[in-house]
Design a protein around this motif. Structure first.
Motif, PDB file in Angstrom:
ATOM      1  N   ARG A 129       0.829  -1.213   0.000  1.00 53.74           N
ATOM      2  CA  ARG A 129       0.000   0.000   0.000  1.00 53.74           C
ATOM      3  C   ARG A 129       0.862   1.262   0.000  1.00 53.74           C
ATOM      4  O   ARG A 129       0.533   2.264  -0.653  1.00 53.74           O
ATOM      5  CB  ARG A 129      -0.940   0.012   1.211  1.00 53.74           C
ATOM      6  CG  ARG A 129      -2.097  -0.981   1.073  1.00 53.74           C
ATOM      7  CD  ARG A 129      -2.928  -1.060   2.336  1.00 53.74           C
ATOM      8  NE  ARG A 129      -3.574   0.220   2.661  1.00 53.74           N
ATOM      9  CZ  ARG A 129      -4.063   0.502   3.874  1.00 53.74           C
ATOM     10  NH1 ARG A 129      -3.957  -0.390   4.858  1.00 53.74           N
ATOM     11  NH2 ARG A 129      -4.637   1.667   4.098  1.00 53.74           N
ATOM     12  N   ASP A 139       2.248   1.615  -3.559  1.00 52.95           N
ATOM     13  CA  ASP A 139       1.202   2.077  -4.467  1.00 52.95           C
ATOM     14  C   ASP A 139       0.841   3.543  -4.200  1.00 52.95           C
ATOM     15  O   ASP A 139       0.725   4.355  -5.130  1.00 52.95           O
ATOM     16  CB  ASP A 139      -0.038   1.198  -4.290  1.00 52.95           C
ATOM     17  CG  ASP A 139      -1.194   1.670  -5.150  1.00 52.95           C
ATOM     18  OD1 ASP A 139      -0.989   1.848  -6.368  1.00 52.95           O
ATOM     19  OD2 ASP A 139      -2.299   1.875  -4.613  1.00 52.95           O
ATOM     20  N   GLY A 140       0.728   3.877  -2.929  1.00 51.93           N
ATOM     21  CA  GLY A 140       0.303   5.230  -2.574  1.00 51.93           C
ATOM     22  C   GLY A 140       1.305   6.290  -2.982  1.00 51.93           C
ATOM     23  O   GLY A 140       0.943   7.343  -3.530  1.00 51.93           O
ATOM     24  N   THR A 184       3.632   6.050  -5.278  1.00 50.80           N
ATOM     25  CA  THR A 184       3.755   6.075  -6.739  1.00 50.80           C
ATOM     26  C   THR A 184       2.589   6.840  -7.367  1.00 50.80           C
ATOM     27  O   THR A 184       2.776   7.651  -8.288  1.00 50.80           O
ATOM     28  CB  THR A 184       3.816   4.638  -7.287  1.00 50.80           C
ATOM     29  OG1 THR A 184       4.879   3.949  -6.614  1.00 50.80           O
ATOM     30  CG2 THR A 184       4.063   4.621  -8.781  1.00 50.80           C
ATOM     31  N   THR A 185       1.405   6.594  -6.860  1.00 52.92           N
ATOM     32  CA  THR A 185       0.220   7.299  -7.355  1.00 52.92           C
ATOM     33  C   THR A 185       0.332   8.797  -7.077  1.00 52.92           C
ATOM     34  O   THR A 185       0.016   9.640  -7.928  1.00 52.92           O
ATOM     35  CB  THR A 185      -1.042   6.732  -6.677  1.00 52.92           C
ATOM     36  OG1 THR A 185      -1.160   5.346  -7.006  1.00 52.92           O
ATOM     37  CG2 THR A 185      -2.296   7.465  -7.135  1.00 52.92           C
ATOM     38  N   LEU A 186       0.816   9.124  -5.889  1.00 56.90           N
ATOM     39  CA  LEU A 186       0.968  10.534  -5.513  1.00 56.90           C
ATOM     40  C   LEU A 186       1.902  11.256  -6.487  1.00 56.90           C
ATOM     41  O   LEU A 186       1.607  12.371  -6.946  1.00 56.90           O
ATOM     42  CB  LEU A 186       1.527  10.612  -4.094  1.00 56.90           C
ATOM     43  CG  LEU A 186       1.729  12.010  -3.494  1.00 56.90           C
ATOM     44  CD1 LEU A 186       0.388  12.670  -3.207  1.00 56.90           C
ATOM     45  CD2 LEU A 186       2.554  11.933  -2.207  1.00 56.90           C
ATOM     46  N   ALA A 231       2.607  10.447  -9.507  1.00 56.25           N
ATOM     47  CA  ALA A 231       1.978  10.525 -10.820  1.00 56.25           C
ATOM     48  C   ALA A 231       0.962  11.670 -10.842  1.00 56.25           C
ATOM     49  O   ALA A 231       0.898  12.451 -11.794  1.00 56.25           O
ATOM     50  CB  ALA A 231       1.300   9.204 -11.170  1.00 56.25           C
ATOM     51  N   GLU A 232       0.180  11.785  -9.768  1.00 50.56           N
ATOM     52  CA  GLU A 232      -0.855  12.818  -9.729  1.00 50.56           C
ATOM     53  C   GLU A 232      -0.289  14.222  -9.584  1.00 50.56           C
ATOM     54  O   GLU A 232      -0.729  15.158 -10.241  1.00 50.56           O
ATOM     55  CB  GLU A 232      -1.822  12.531  -8.573  1.00 50.56           C
ATOM     56  CG  GLU A 232      -2.687  11.301  -8.841  1.00 50.56           C
ATOM     57  CD  GLU A 232      -3.633  10.995  -7.693  1.00 50.56           C
ATOM     58  OE1 GLU A 232      -4.466  10.084  -7.839  1.00 50.56           O
ATOM     59  OE2 GLU A 232      -3.523  11.665  -6.643  1.00 50.56           O
ATOM     60  N   ASP A 253       5.964   9.018 -14.395  1.00 45.18           N
ATOM     61  CA  ASP A 253       5.603   7.697 -14.910  1.00 45.18           C
ATOM     62  C   ASP A 253       5.855   6.633 -13.834  1.00 45.18           C
ATOM     63  O   ASP A 253       6.986   6.476 -13.378  1.00 45.18           O
ATOM     64  CB  ASP A 253       6.474   7.391 -16.134  1.00 45.18           C
ATOM     65  CG  ASP A 253       6.178   6.034 -16.748  1.00 45.18           C
ATOM     66  OD1 ASP A 253       5.401   5.242 -16.163  1.00 45.18           O
ATOM     67  OD2 ASP A 253       6.737   5.753 -17.820  1.00 45.18           O
ATOM     68  N   PRO A 254       4.820   5.898 -13.423  1.00 44.08           N
ATOM     69  CA  PRO A 254       5.020   4.860 -12.397  1.00 44.08           C
ATOM     70  C   PRO A 254       6.097   3.847 -12.780  1.00 44.08           C
ATOM     71  O   PRO A 254       6.787   3.333 -11.902  1.00 44.08           O
ATOM     72  CB  PRO A 254       3.647   4.186 -12.308  1.00 44.08           C
ATOM     73  CG  PRO A 254       2.687   5.257 -12.692  1.00 44.08           C
ATOM     74  CD  PRO A 254       3.396   6.045 -13.771  1.00 44.08           C
ATOM     75  N   THR A 259       9.327   4.951 -11.385  1.00 45.41           N
ATOM     76  CA  THR A 259       9.305   5.421  -9.998  1.00 45.41           C
ATOM     77  C   THR A 259       9.712   4.271  -9.083  1.00 45.41           C
ATOM     78  O   THR A 259       9.060   3.226  -9.063  1.00 45.41           O
ATOM     79  CB  THR A 259       7.894   5.919  -9.613  1.00 45.41           C
ATOM     80  OG1 THR A 259       7.554   7.047 -10.436  1.00 45.41           O
ATOM     81  CG2 THR A 259       7.841   6.319  -8.150  1.00 45.41           C
ATOM     82  N   GLY A 304       4.499   1.026  -9.088  1.00 44.24           N
ATOM     83  CA  GLY A 304       3.417   1.022  -8.105  1.00 44.24           C
ATOM     84  C   GLY A 304       3.202  -0.317  -7.426  1.00 44.24           C
ATOM     85  O   GLY A 304       2.255  -0.499  -6.662  1.00 44.24           O
TER      86      GLY A 304
END
Lengths: 71, 71, 71, 71, 71, 71
Positions: free
Chosen positions: A20, A23-24, A26-28, A30-31, A36-37, A40, B56
């Protein structure tokens, strides 16, 4: 192509929690920055309690002094 | 007096491979920048697969998704 | 997917020297550990002389004490 | 009391984006691991493009080779 | 709110020695820079001898070459 | 042969203060662990205030929220 290093005390972090975090973060990235994940990297380091100090004390002694509060 | 930190996934890196990494990086810094090997530190950190994320995902899940390609 | 951090004193490292360091470290990891260059990150950090200490002294004072030897 | 180090290329990250990264990582650690935000440190390091390598090349040369894709 | 990372070879550093390092570094930062000990983190990383290189060699080989001098 | 990395906010740390940090940490490692100062590296990294987060906020916003207390 970000590199993120997360250091936490070694206190039973589970594989699922690690996933988690990965994922969190990496998403952050990206946003917020459009990263690019696939380029990362997230590296989690778990540090033994006796190797982490705060307030001039090893973590356990620090917590005991403050009375057990989760940190 | 360089300091070099090499982080790789923990997947059976041998002592001999570590010695080659240490020698190779030290030689590179001597050749490219003229750094004295006696004041060049190389620290290798091996990171558990579940603690390394890319795309991710923890490394193993990432590799499985892409189909097993050595990384 | 290695991550390599190279710290050196900030003393006029050129772009061409940085490119050689990046290439050399990446090639080394491919040769020794079979790592894919496309997932090998190399980050170079240049540290101001007054921010680097050795022998209990900032680098410049340390070098002056030993008599000027390139390091 | 986590410590998180985020390394990204220096390409005009704004104060507002930095604040979002700090907030996002801190919230993530609170949600996933129950970490107290008041003892969560986030340090962002912006790395010059010529100091970041991937694929054996400095970032700009790497991007040029792959044809300009945001990374 | 300083963060200090201390890397040493893994050679039997005791809990008591770690506590002294934590206390000493924290006190130093309070005295020199006026930093609040409650927001000073000290993280000690113990590195296996085979993972630490100097002089182009793993530490043990380096020490053997120079004749056993404590380092 | 320890390596110590000290990260502090960039707020006018003087050369003299840096020299005291370098000397103090090196002496501490010699006293507590018997480490040779000539193979002890200390690297100080000064981090821009907007790049350091605590409590989910950049440092300045964090301090303002708590009312200006030196940290």
């Amino acid at each position: 192509m970000p590199y993120v290093n997360i250091q936490v005390t070694r206190e039973g972090v589970t594989r699922e929690q690690k996933a988690r975090l990965i994922d969190g973060v990496t998403t952050l990235l990206a946003e917020v920055l459009g990263k690019d994940p696939n380029t990362t990297f997230v590296v989690i380091e778990e540090v033994a309690l006796e190797n982490w100090g705060v307030g001039g004390l090893p973590v356990e002694a620090y917590r005991a002094r403050k009375r057990p509060a989760a940190t």
